[in-house]
Design an enzyme around this catalytic site. Structure first.
Site, PDB file in Angstrom:
ATOM      1  CG  HIS A   1      -5.943  -2.182   8.796  1.00  0.00           C
ATOM      2  ND1 HIS A   1      -6.183  -0.954   9.361  1.00  0.00           N
ATOM      3  CD2 HIS A   1      -4.597  -2.305   8.763  1.00  0.00           C
ATOM      4  CE1 HIS A   1      -5.043  -0.369   9.651  1.00  0.00           C
ATOM      5  NE2 HIS A   1      -4.063  -1.166   9.301  1.00  0.00           N
TER       6      HIS A   1
ATOM      7  CG  ASN B   1      -9.026  -1.646  11.927  1.00  0.00           C
ATOM      8  OD1 ASN B   1      -8.056  -2.232  11.451  1.00  0.00           O
ATOM      9  ND2 ASN B   1      -9.499  -0.527  11.408  1.00  0.00           N
TER      10      ASN B   1
ATOM     11  CD  GLU C   1      -8.999   1.001   7.750  1.00  0.00           C
ATOM     12  OE1 GLU C   1      -8.944   0.073   8.572  1.00  0.00           O
ATOM     13  OE2 GLU C   1      -8.466   2.115   7.953  1.00  0.00           O
TER      14      GLU C   1
ATOM     15  CG  ASP D   1      -0.290  -0.406   2.515  1.00  0.00           C
ATOM     16  OD1 ASP D   1       0.959  -0.430   2.560  1.00  0.00           O
ATOM     17  OD2 ASP D   1      -0.997  -0.680   3.491  1.00  0.00           O
TER      18      ASP D   1
HETATM   19  C1  GLP Z   1      -0.535   0.326   8.630  1.00  0.00           C
HETATM   20  C2  GLP Z   1      -0.153  -0.456   7.374  1.00  0.00           C
HETATM   21  C3  GLP Z   1      -0.386  -1.949   7.560  1.00  0.00           C
HETATM   22  C4  GLP Z   1       0.224  -2.397   8.860  1.00  0.00           C
HETATM   23  C5  GLP Z   1      -0.470  -1.699   9.996  1.00  0.00           C
HETATM   24  C6  GLP Z   1       0.021  -2.144  11.375  1.00  0.00           C
HETATM   25  O1  GLP Z   1      -1.876   0.662   8.671  1.00  0.00           O
HETATM   26  N1  GLP Z   1      -0.839  -0.026   6.207  1.00  0.00           N
HETATM   27  O2  GLP Z   1       0.181  -2.652   6.443  1.00  0.00           O
HETATM   28  O3  GLP Z   1       0.101  -3.788   8.997  1.00  0.00           O
HETATM   29  O4  GLP Z   1      -0.224  -0.315   9.852  1.00  0.00           O
HETATM   30  O5  GLP Z   1       1.092  -1.369  11.755  1.00  0.00           O
HETATM   31  P1  GLP Z   1       2.071  -1.722  12.946  1.00  0.00           P
HETATM   32  O6  GLP Z   1       2.950  -2.819  12.436  1.00  0.00           O
HETATM   33  O7  GLP Z   1       2.837  -0.453  13.162  1.00  0.00           O
HETATM   34  O8  GLP Z   1       1.244  -2.123  14.100  1.00  0.00           O
END
Ligand code: GLP
Length: 243
Positions: free
Chosen positions: A138, A136, A143, A67
């Site tokens: 995702h 959540n 989402e 992304d």
């Molecule tokens: C962002 C990214 C996701 C990632 C998520 C969790 O929203 N787009 O790909 O998995 O954060 O982040 P973290 O690893 O900092 O908890």
């Protein structure tokens, strides 16, 4: 699904890096699907360390990222382009031309998403997709409530995601409100999937996603239907899964 329990973040990172390096060794010209967020940073550091020791070679590897924020230029230190160069690409011998992310500066969402999706197909699909997990549920930026059958698309970020990511920006107002993301369908087409999770704050969602019902309300729950998923988590993140 294979579950590997790690003692802590460092151990999780090492185990995940082992799985990624096995993929690169077995298929030097593989396509790796990569992720951002705080979770994979240690994994990338471990891969860099092994590369520097001469144990890993990225010269034939191609990468596609999950992304990118819409509207952030590559030079913005919060863009995922910047993140990937900083945390991995600039420190290993990968050919920058073989590293791909959605182009956040393309204003035409339809055009950019179609380009990215067809790029992934032209590469022959993803051999190993690395995933973090949002609070959540995702994955990428899919989402809750998103249809499982979507390919790469533009999404409106949910309040909770903006809240979680604002720590990286000057204020919540500076967090982009939209992003381009591989869809659930794109992610599910990867041949193998590696999910990494760390910390107590992920324990509830890990239990829901991997042991609860498969529902668009928890996007990651669809991974239960994939035939080659590996979950690597530290003790805290796996503390609420059934024994
Ligand atoms: C962002 C990214 C996701 C990632 C998520 C969790 O929203 N787009 O790909 O998995 O954060 O982040 P973290 O690893 O900092 O908890």
């Amino acid at each position: 699904m294979q579950i590997y329990k790690a003692t802590d973040y460092k151990d999780m990172s090492r185990k995940a890096a082992n799985i990624i390096s096995a993929q690169v060794i077995m298929k030097p010209n593989c396509v790796l699907g990569l992720a951002t967020g705080s979770t994979p940073i240690g994994t990338y550091q471990q891969l860099i360390e092994w590369y520097k020791k001469g144990d890993l070679d990225f010269s034939d590897v191609t990468t596609v990222n999950l992304d990118e924020y819409k509207g952030l230029p590559r030079t913005n230190d919060q863009s995922y382009y910047y993140f990937m160069h900083q945390n991995l690409f600039d420190q290993v011998n990968i050919n920058p031309e073989n590293t791909h992310l959605p182009n956040g500066m393309e204003p035409n969402s339809e055009k950019e998403c179609a380009r990215y999706e067809s790029l992934i197909h032209s590469l022959g699909g993803v051999d190993l997709q690395l995933l973090g997990l949002g609070h959540n549920g995702h994955i990428g930026f899919n989402e809750p409530g998103e249809a499982f059958e979507k390919e790469t698309h533009c999404i409106d970020l949910q309040e909770r995601t903006i809240e979680a990511n604002k720590r990286f920006f000057a204020s919540a107002d500076d967090v982009p409100k939209q992003a381009y993301t591989m869809g659930i369908k794109t992610i599910m087409q990867a041949k193998k999937i590696l999910v990494i999770v760390s910390g107590e704050d992920k324990a509830d969602i890990v239990a829901k996603a991997f042991f609860g019902p498969v529902t668009p309300a928890v996007p990651a729950s669809i991974l239960q239907m994939h035939n080659d998923v590996t979950l690597v988590g530290d003790e805290a993140a796996l503390s609420k899964i059934p024994r």
